[in-house]
Design an enzyme around this catalytic site. Structure first.
Site, PDB file in Angstrom:
ATOM      1  N   LYS A  82      42.665  37.053  36.010  1.00 56.15           N
ATOM      2  CA  LYS A  82      42.477  38.495  36.116  1.00 56.15           C
ATOM      3  C   LYS A  82      43.734  39.292  36.469  1.00 56.15           C
ATOM      4  O   LYS A  82      43.729  40.518  36.340  1.00 56.15           O
ATOM      5  CB  LYS A  82      41.408  38.795  37.168  1.00 56.15           C
ATOM      6  CG  LYS A  82      40.023  38.350  36.769  1.00 56.15           C
ATOM      7  CD  LYS A  82      39.484  39.200  35.643  1.00 56.15           C
ATOM      8  CE  LYS A  82      38.304  38.563  34.965  1.00 56.15           C
ATOM      9  NZ  LYS A  82      38.524  38.301  33.563  1.00 56.15           N
TER      10      LYS A  82
ATOM     11  N   HIS B 219      40.188  32.958  21.580  1.00 58.43           N
ATOM     12  CA  HIS B 219      39.258  31.926  22.030  1.00 58.43           C
ATOM     13  C   HIS B 219      37.879  32.553  22.209  1.00 58.43           C
ATOM     14  O   HIS B 219      37.750  33.621  22.809  1.00 58.43           O
ATOM     15  CB  HIS B 219      39.721  31.323  23.358  1.00 58.43           C
ATOM     16  CG  HIS B 219      40.893  30.417  23.218  1.00 58.43           C
ATOM     17  ND1 HIS B 219      41.073  29.323  24.035  1.00 58.43           N
ATOM     18  CD2 HIS B 219      41.948  30.421  22.375  1.00 58.43           C
ATOM     19  CE1 HIS B 219      42.197  28.694  23.699  1.00 58.43           C
ATOM     20  NE2 HIS B 219      42.740  29.361  22.695  1.00 58.43           N
TER      21      HIS B 219
ATOM     22  N   PRO C 153      44.344  32.777  40.591  1.00 60.68           N
ATOM     23  CA  PRO C 153      44.433  32.785  39.129  1.00 60.68           C
ATOM     24  C   PRO C 153      43.265  32.133  38.404  1.00 60.68           C
ATOM     25  O   PRO C 153      43.230  32.164  37.172  1.00 60.68           O
ATOM     26  CB  PRO C 153      45.731  32.016  38.866  1.00 60.68           C
ATOM     27  CG  PRO C 153      45.912  31.135  40.056  1.00 60.68           C
ATOM     28  CD  PRO C 153      45.356  31.902  41.211  1.00 60.68           C
TER      29      PRO C 153
ATOM     30  N   TYR D 232      38.181  23.850  32.173  1.00 52.68           N
ATOM     31  CA  TYR D 232      38.161  23.957  33.623  1.00 52.68           C
ATOM     32  C   TYR D 232      37.441  22.720  34.155  1.00 52.68           C
ATOM     33  O   TYR D 232      36.235  22.553  33.927  1.00 52.68           O
ATOM     34  CB  TYR D 232      37.413  25.219  34.065  1.00 52.68           C
ATOM     35  CG  TYR D 232      38.188  26.502  33.876  1.00 52.68           C
ATOM     36  CD1 TYR D 232      38.783  27.140  34.960  1.00 52.68           C
ATOM     37  CD2 TYR D 232      38.328  27.080  32.616  1.00 52.68           C
ATOM     38  CE1 TYR D 232      39.494  28.319  34.803  1.00 52.68           C
ATOM     39  CE2 TYR D 232      39.032  28.267  32.438  1.00 52.68           C
ATOM     40  CZ  TYR D 232      39.610  28.873  33.536  1.00 52.68           C
ATOM     41  OH  TYR D 232      40.314  30.039  33.378  1.00 52.68           O
TER      42      TYR D 232
ATOM     43  N   TYR E  55      34.556  36.966  32.410  1.00 54.16           N
ATOM     44  CA  TYR E  55      35.764  36.277  31.963  1.00 54.16           C
ATOM     45  C   TYR E  55      36.453  37.053  30.837  1.00 54.16           C
ATOM     46  O   TYR E  55      37.674  37.197  30.839  1.00 54.16           O
ATOM     47  CB  TYR E  55      35.430  34.865  31.500  1.00 54.16           C
ATOM     48  CG  TYR E  55      36.648  33.964  31.425  1.00 54.16           C
ATOM     49  CD1 TYR E  55      37.054  33.236  32.531  1.00 54.16           C
ATOM     50  CD2 TYR E  55      37.405  33.869  30.266  1.00 54.16           C
ATOM     51  CE1 TYR E  55      38.178  32.420  32.490  1.00 54.16           C
ATOM     52  CE2 TYR E  55      38.518  33.062  30.211  1.00 54.16           C
ATOM     53  CZ  TYR E  55      38.903  32.340  31.315  1.00 54.16           C
ATOM     54  OH  TYR E  55      40.026  31.542  31.263  1.00 54.16           O
TER      55      TYR E  55
END
Length: 385
Positions: A292, A72, A288, A196, A380
């Site tokens: 990570k 991604h 979460p 998200y 990220y």
């Protein structure tokens, strides 16, 4: 029985450590209380940072990851009726994430260790660590394993951390006033990238595990009971929180797994005592939201592997002595990023109208400022090793 490194736990951290040590000519034995079938089916994390992917490929266990993993190059933040893409290819060129389930990583590592003649003991009972400051050894099921070093990779509820005498460790904790209801469904993803979503009803995440399996999360009260969330209610709530932008329709299907995960942050310092070294969830837990947990475990293992290599090859103890300090820099960076993502996207009952408007304002800043978006992207996909 004797080995150089006794490893407690056959999760990603313990298995990867065993494999990396094998590549350096260092022997290990892995002890796991669960069955092989259990650890290979246990669904956990699924987002791999660039550094984690590189590590697995370099270790020779990335063939299936490269074939079946889903790279991604961005994620979507969805709020206030709009979608905003964080474009990794623009903000952090050459770096991405790969969606590949933790259980698949575990399968690959177990296969590699067994093919190389590695010693993994499943379904062992009563594991205990002894003589940590002098001549460490492990006992399990009436047997004794002498070793030079013990690696505690057995998770938050394992036996490694409690083996350290009282007063040695200092812990830092934060419990969040909500949990995640996690859902695995036999349905093709409705989006090519992770979504998200922040809504007044709470947070939602649209993820995936394969072209035919989707993963979803819903913010729920911390005491939520799975039994009170039948499939129909889950899909209705996911639609409400995700179908907030024009042209998006959520595809539904058979739900094959659901569970509730508490949201918390936890760090123990130091991550070592005597000849015992903690790695992964045995030393730290992150909420979460920032994806990570597994990646931090891999980072710990990389540091520990280098330190153990120096120790066994030339007797140097400097890197081992500095193991905890080296790991904790990344651990606290990940704690901050995970806290930031969590507070950015979740609703808090304690927030008044002012607080919620501030949250939206900050989301606007993140999605309109290249500098802010770059900070999100580089954290990220994972900070460089």
């Amino acid at each position: 029985m004797r080995t150089q490194v006794g490893i407690i736990g056959a999760g990603p951290a313990g298995l990867l450590l065993s494999h990396l040590l094998h590549l350096r000519g260092i022997s290990s034995v892995v002890l796991e209380k669960r069955s092989r079938d259990y650890v290979e089916r246990r669904v956990r994390a699924g987002v791999l940072e660039q550094g984690t992917v590189d590590t697995l490929i370099e270790a020779g266990v990335g063939e299936r990851l490269l074939r079946e993993g889903l790279p991604h190059h961005g994620i979507e933040l969805r709020y206030d009726g709009e979608r905003h893409r964080i474009a990794f290819e623009k903000l952090v060129p050459g770096r991405a994430i790969t969606v590949y389930g933790q259980q698949e990583v575990v399968k690959d590592l177990i296969a590699a260790r067994l093919e190389a003649g590695g010693d993994i003991r499943f379904e062992v009972e009563d594991v205990a660590a002894h003589s940590l400051e002098d001549r460490p050894y492990l006992t399990f099921g009436g047997e004794r394993l002498d070793c030079d070093v013990i690696a505690g990779c057995d998770g938050f509820h394992g036996v490694s951390r409690p083996s350290i005498p009282p007063g040695v460790l200092k812990t830092y904790e934060r419990d969040y006033p909500f949990a995640w209801l996690g859902v695995l469904a036999e349905v093709a993803p409705s989006s090519e990238e992770l979504i998200y979503a922040r809504t007044e009803r709470g947070f939602a995440l649209h993820s995936m595990r394969s072209p035919t399996i989707s993963r979803f999360y819903l913010q729920v009260p911390p005491d939520a009971d799975v039994a009170e969330w039948p499939d129909e209610r889950i899909w209705a709530e996911l639609r409400t929180r995700l179908e907030t932008v024009p042209g998006f329709a959520l595809t539904t299907g058979a739900i094959i797994e659901k569970s509730v995960t508490p949201m918390r942050g936890f760090v123990t310092e130091p991550m070592q005592h005597g000849r015992l070294y903690l790695a992964g969830d045995a030393a730290h837990i992150v909420p979460p939201t920032g994806a990570k947990g597994l990646n931090l475990a891999v980072a710990d293992v990389r540091v520990l592997t280098e330190a153990l290599t120096a120790f066994f090859h030339d007797g140097s103890t400097g890197a081992l002595d500095g193991y905890s300090a080296a790991c904790l820099k990344r651990v606290w960076r990940a704690q901050h990023f995970s806290w930031w993502m969590t507070t950015l996207l979740h609703t808090f009952d304690s927030d008044d109208a002012y607080g919620r408007r501030l949250q939206l304002s900050y989301l606007d800043y993140v999605t309109s400022s290249e500098a802010a978006a770059t900070t999100l992207a580089e954290n990220y996909v994972g900070l460089p090793w």
